[in-house]
Design a protein around this motif. Sequence first.
Motif, PDB file in Angstrom:
ATOM      1  N   GLN A  37     -36.583  -5.439 -21.952  1.00  0.00           N
ATOM      2  CA  GLN A  37     -36.698  -5.110 -20.541  1.00  0.00           C
ATOM      3  C   GLN A  37     -36.438  -3.622 -20.301  1.00  0.00           C
ATOM      4  O   GLN A  37     -35.481  -3.055 -20.828  1.00  0.00           O
ATOM      5  CB  GLN A  37     -35.695  -5.932 -19.734  1.00  0.00           C
ATOM      6  CG  GLN A  37     -35.845  -7.432 -19.895  1.00  0.00           C
ATOM      7  CD  GLN A  37     -37.133  -7.959 -19.310  1.00  0.00           C
ATOM      8  OE1 GLN A  37     -37.508  -7.605 -18.202  1.00  0.00           O
ATOM      9  NE2 GLN A  37     -37.811  -8.834 -20.059  1.00  0.00           N
ATOM     10  N   GLU A  38     -37.296  -3.008 -19.490  1.00  0.00           N
ATOM     11  CA  GLU A  38     -37.155  -1.603 -19.133  1.00  0.00           C
ATOM     12  C   GLU A  38     -36.509  -1.510 -17.750  1.00  0.00           C
ATOM     13  O   GLU A  38     -36.801  -2.310 -16.866  1.00  0.00           O
ATOM     14  CB  GLU A  38     -38.529  -0.951 -19.122  1.00  0.00           C
ATOM     15  CG  GLU A  38     -38.513   0.538 -18.921  1.00  0.00           C
ATOM     16  CD  GLU A  38     -39.926   1.115 -18.923  1.00  0.00           C
ATOM     17  OE1 GLU A  38     -40.274   1.823 -19.886  1.00  0.00           O
ATOM     18  OE2 GLU A  38     -40.675   0.841 -17.972  1.00  0.00           O
ATOM     19  N   ALA A  39     -35.619  -0.562 -17.571  1.00  0.00           N
ATOM     20  CA  ALA A  39     -34.949  -0.380 -16.281  1.00  0.00           C
ATOM     21  C   ALA A  39     -35.965  -0.060 -15.192  1.00  0.00           C
ATOM     22  O   ALA A  39     -37.039   0.490 -15.453  1.00  0.00           O
ATOM     23  CB  ALA A  39     -33.918   0.734 -16.380  1.00  0.00           C
ATOM     24  N   ASP A  40     -35.629  -0.398 -13.955  1.00  0.00           N
ATOM     25  CA  ASP A  40     -36.534  -0.144 -12.833  1.00  0.00           C
ATOM     26  C   ASP A  40     -36.668   1.341 -12.523  1.00  0.00           C
ATOM     27  O   ASP A  40     -37.742   1.810 -12.119  1.00  0.00           O
ATOM     28  CB  ASP A  40     -36.032  -0.867 -11.579  1.00  0.00           C
ATOM     29  CG  ASP A  40     -36.107  -2.380 -11.719  1.00  0.00           C
ATOM     30  OD1 ASP A  40     -36.964  -2.860 -12.467  1.00  0.00           O
ATOM     31  OD2 ASP A  40     -35.286  -3.069 -11.076  1.00  0.00           O
ATOM     32  N   ALA A  41     -35.574   2.084 -12.706  1.00  0.00           N
ATOM     33  CA  ALA A  41     -35.572   3.507 -12.347  1.00  0.00           C
ATOM     34  C   ALA A  41     -35.217   4.361 -13.564  1.00  0.00           C
ATOM     35  O   ALA A  41     -34.498   3.908 -14.458  1.00  0.00           O
ATOM     36  CB  ALA A  41     -34.572   3.766 -11.216  1.00  0.00           C
ATOM     37  N   PRO A  42     -35.696   5.583 -13.631  1.00  0.00           N
ATOM     38  CA  PRO A  42     -35.337   6.468 -14.741  1.00  0.00           C
ATOM     39  C   PRO A  42     -33.861   6.818 -14.710  1.00  0.00           C
ATOM     40  O   PRO A  42     -33.243   6.895 -13.644  1.00  0.00           O
ATOM     41  CB  PRO A  42     -36.213   7.700 -14.517  1.00  0.00           C
ATOM     42  CG  PRO A  42     -36.557   7.667 -13.072  1.00  0.00           C
ATOM     43  CD  PRO A  42     -36.629   6.224 -12.691  1.00  0.00           C
ATOM     44  N   VAL A  43     -33.305   7.043 -15.877  1.00  0.00           N
ATOM     45  CA  VAL A  43     -31.874   7.302 -15.975  1.00  0.00           C
ATOM     46  C   VAL A  43     -31.488   8.622 -15.309  1.00  0.00           C
ATOM     47  O   VAL A  43     -30.341   8.805 -14.882  1.00  0.00           O
ATOM     48  CB  VAL A  43     -31.431   7.277 -17.461  1.00  0.00           C
ATOM     49  CG1 VAL A  43     -31.994   8.480 -18.217  1.00  0.00           C
ATOM     50  CG2 VAL A  43     -29.923   7.226 -17.578  1.00  0.00           C
ATOM     51  N   LYS A  44     -32.431   9.534 -15.172  1.00  0.00           N
ATOM     52  CA  LYS A  44     -32.122  10.813 -14.529  1.00  0.00           C
ATOM     53  C   LYS A  44     -31.779  10.642 -13.050  1.00  0.00           C
ATOM     54  O   LYS A  44     -31.204  11.554 -12.440  1.00  0.00           O
ATOM     55  CB  LYS A  44     -33.290  11.789 -14.681  1.00  0.00           C
ATOM     56  CG  LYS A  44     -34.564  11.370 -13.976  1.00  0.00           C
ATOM     57  CD  LYS A  44     -35.682  12.372 -14.250  1.00  0.00           C
ATOM     58  CE  LYS A  44     -36.987  11.927 -13.588  1.00  0.00           C
ATOM     59  NZ  LYS A  44     -38.091  12.871 -13.895  1.00  0.00           N
ATOM     60  N   TYR A 351     -32.955   8.586 -23.046  1.00  0.00           N
ATOM     61  CA  TYR A 351     -31.808   9.125 -22.313  1.00  0.00           C
ATOM     62  C   TYR A 351     -31.883  10.648 -22.255  1.00  0.00           C
ATOM     63  O   TYR A 351     -31.639  11.255 -21.204  1.00  0.00           O
ATOM     64  CB  TYR A 351     -30.495   8.685 -22.953  1.00  0.00           C
ATOM     65  CG  TYR A 351     -29.300   9.003 -22.091  1.00  0.00           C
ATOM     66  CD1 TYR A 351     -28.905   8.159 -21.064  1.00  0.00           C
ATOM     67  CD2 TYR A 351     -28.570  10.180 -22.281  1.00  0.00           C
ATOM     68  CE1 TYR A 351     -27.832   8.459 -20.236  1.00  0.00           C
ATOM     69  CE2 TYR A 351     -27.493  10.495 -21.468  1.00  0.00           C
ATOM     70  CZ  TYR A 351     -27.131   9.638 -20.450  1.00  0.00           C
ATOM     71  OH  TYR A 351     -26.068   9.947 -19.634  1.00  0.00           O
ATOM     72  N   ALA A 352     -32.203  11.258 -23.380  1.00  0.00           N
ATOM     73  CA  ALA A 352     -32.286  12.715 -23.416  1.00  0.00           C
ATOM     74  C   ALA A 352     -33.369  13.241 -22.485  1.00  0.00           C
ATOM     75  O   ALA A 352     -33.237  14.324 -21.901  1.00  0.00           O
ATOM     76  CB  ALA A 352     -32.534  13.191 -24.847  1.00  0.00           C
ATOM     77  N   ALA A 353     -34.432  12.456 -22.320  1.00  0.00           N
ATOM     78  CA  ALA A 353     -35.544  12.870 -21.454  1.00  0.00           C
ATOM     79  C   ALA A 353     -35.357  12.421 -20.014  1.00  0.00           C
ATOM     80  O   ALA A 353     -36.158  12.800 -19.147  1.00  0.00           O
ATOM     81  CB  ALA A 353     -36.850  12.319 -22.007  1.00  0.00           C
ATOM     82  N   GLY A 354     -34.353  11.607 -19.747  1.00  0.00           N
ATOM     83  CA  GLY A 354     -34.126  11.108 -18.395  1.00  0.00           C
ATOM     84  C   GLY A 354     -35.059   9.980 -18.001  1.00  0.00           C
ATOM     85  O   GLY A 354     -35.264   9.721 -16.811  1.00  0.00           O
ATOM     86  N   ASP A 355     -35.650   9.272 -18.985  1.00  0.00           N
ATOM     87  CA  ASP A 355     -36.629   8.226 -18.712  1.00  0.00           C
ATOM     88  C   ASP A 355     -35.964   6.867 -18.461  1.00  0.00           C
ATOM     89  O   ASP A 355     -34.738   6.736 -18.513  1.00  0.00           O
ATOM     90  CB  ASP A 355     -37.605   8.111 -19.886  1.00  0.00           C
ATOM     91  CG  ASP A 355     -38.474   9.350 -20.038  1.00  0.00           C
ATOM     92  OD1 ASP A 355     -38.656  10.062 -19.029  1.00  0.00           O
ATOM     93  OD2 ASP A 355     -38.964   9.590 -21.155  1.00  0.00           O
ATOM     94  N   LYS A 356     -36.778   5.861 -18.266  1.00  0.00           N
ATOM     95  CA  LYS A 356     -36.288   4.499 -18.057  1.00  0.00           C
ATOM     96  C   LYS A 356     -35.726   3.936 -19.365  1.00  0.00           C
ATOM     97  O   LYS A 356     -36.394   3.981 -20.397  1.00  0.00           O
ATOM     98  CB  LYS A 356     -37.408   3.594 -17.543  1.00  0.00           C
ATOM     99  CG  LYS A 356     -37.918   3.973 -16.161  1.00  0.00           C
ATOM    100  CD  LYS A 356     -39.024   3.035 -15.715  1.00  0.00           C
ATOM    101  CE  LYS A 356     -39.523   3.387 -14.310  1.00  0.00           C
ATOM    102  NZ  LYS A 356     -40.603   2.480 -13.863  1.00  0.00           N
ATOM    103  N   MET A 357     -34.540   3.380 -19.302  1.00  0.00           N
ATOM    104  CA  MET A 357     -33.858   2.887 -20.490  1.00  0.00           C
ATOM    105  C   MET A 357     -34.232   1.435 -20.782  1.00  0.00           C
ATOM    106  O   MET A 357     -34.666   0.687 -19.907  1.00  0.00           O
ATOM    107  CB  MET A 357     -32.349   3.000 -20.307  1.00  0.00           C
ATOM    108  CG  MET A 357     -31.864   4.421 -20.065  1.00  0.00           C
ATOM    109  SD  MET A 357     -32.026   5.468 -21.530  1.00  0.00           S
ATOM    110  CE  MET A 357     -30.658   4.865 -22.516  1.00  0.00           C
ATOM    111  N   LEU A 358     -34.024   1.037 -22.043  1.00  0.00           N
ATOM    112  CA  LEU A 358     -34.263  -0.336 -22.474  1.00  0.00           C
ATOM    113  C   LEU A 358     -32.954  -1.117 -22.526  1.00  0.00           C
ATOM    114  O   LEU A 358     -31.898  -0.562 -22.837  1.00  0.00           O
ATOM    115  CB  LEU A 358     -34.898  -0.358 -23.870  1.00  0.00           C
ATOM    116  CG  LEU A 358     -36.254   0.328 -24.040  1.00  0.00           C
ATOM    117  CD1 LEU A 358     -36.618   0.367 -25.518  1.00  0.00           C
ATOM    118  CD2 LEU A 358     -37.336  -0.391 -23.234  1.00  0.00           C
ATOM    119  N   SER A 359     -33.043  -2.406 -22.249  1.00  0.00           N
ATOM    120  CA  SER A 359     -31.932  -3.338 -22.463  1.00  0.00           C
ATOM    121  C   SER A 359     -30.650  -2.890 -21.768  1.00  0.00           C
ATOM    122  O   SER A 359     -29.579  -2.813 -22.381  1.00  0.00           O
ATOM    123  CB  SER A 359     -31.684  -3.512 -23.972  1.00  0.00           C
ATOM    124  OG  SER A 359     -32.862  -3.918 -24.628  1.00  0.00           O
TER     125      SER A 359
END
Length: 367
Positions: A37-44, A351-359
């Motif tokens: 599962q991918e998060a709904d929003a980017p981690v940034k 995480y380093a790119a600020g993208d959507k995280m997994l799990s």
Amino acid sequence: MKCRWLVAAACASVLLAASIDAAENSAAAVIEHYGLQEADAPVKDRKGWRKPKRILVGGFAARLSAELQSAAPEVEFIVAGTPEAKSKIASVDAIIGVCDPETLNAGKSIQWIQLVTAGVENCVSIPAVKERNILVTNMQRIAGPVIAEHVMAMMLGLARGLDVYVPAQAQGKWIPRLPPGRATTVDGKTMLVVGLGGIGSEVAKRAHALGMKVTATRNSGRTGPDFVSYVGLSDELPKLASEADVVVNTAPLTPQTQGIFNAALFAKMKPTAYFINIARGGSVVTSDLVDALNNKTIAGAGLDVTDPEPLPPGHPLWKAPNLIITPHVSADTDLGGQAPLQVVRENLKRYAAGDKMLSVVDVARGY
């Protein structure tokens, strides 16, 4: 913290031999295969996120500096437990493979924890995780297919009396026949999966393929795959357990699931039913299970986890009838460590790119 995917030493040796190119090329395949599962929003978008400069690595992850460095070239990786870690912990942005109160207390800047296990209860129960809104990701779903096969092995072993025949073989005894009604079939029987998550869905899929009717409970709602005939909420557990021939616990350990398999629930089950637990020992009141087996309240049980664990010599469970015990090994496999390595590397890059995280773990729910 125990690694449910592989024991730490084996995990490290396999992952060290993994190809970086292969991991990169098959990350998308792993995500699709395991249904990550991918998060709904980017981690940034999270408050406090910033490009990581320093990450603390522990456990098997500490031996993967080359693989991790290639995923995040600008990050400085520090090995937990070293003098360097002690001197730099205050400036660490994230941790991989370790989660304990001491580290979080010293690392006030930690914003992300990547666990290398599916189980998260020891980590999310640390007050700092919730208080500081630390992002936690884990290995959910990765070991699901393997653990599901272990469930099938236990169920079929009990149904065909292998818990009787294998010890008899070791003693050189020929037992021509089990007691009447002891040898059973699973085709046409009902399995209840308690906790229809990643592992539970894999269990349900295999049970359905064996011709079983599958019901389930889950805390998040009534939706489920087509091969599950009915999905109930957690408060329906007693009723559904009374209708099942096999009850399988795949639920995470939370305050709500602590001790839910107790004398009252075993009394609801059919006297011909089997109970299988591959989740957490704390979900079971062990003394109640011993009584249920000795009094023939249920027909048998298969346990890959116990409470206490390891199960000490002389414990009553060792002598309980119609019981198969394995020592928390249901995730052991010959598949190697490519999948967990890919998850760690992919989440590190994201995480380093600020993208959507997994799990991503729901810290409030505890899984």
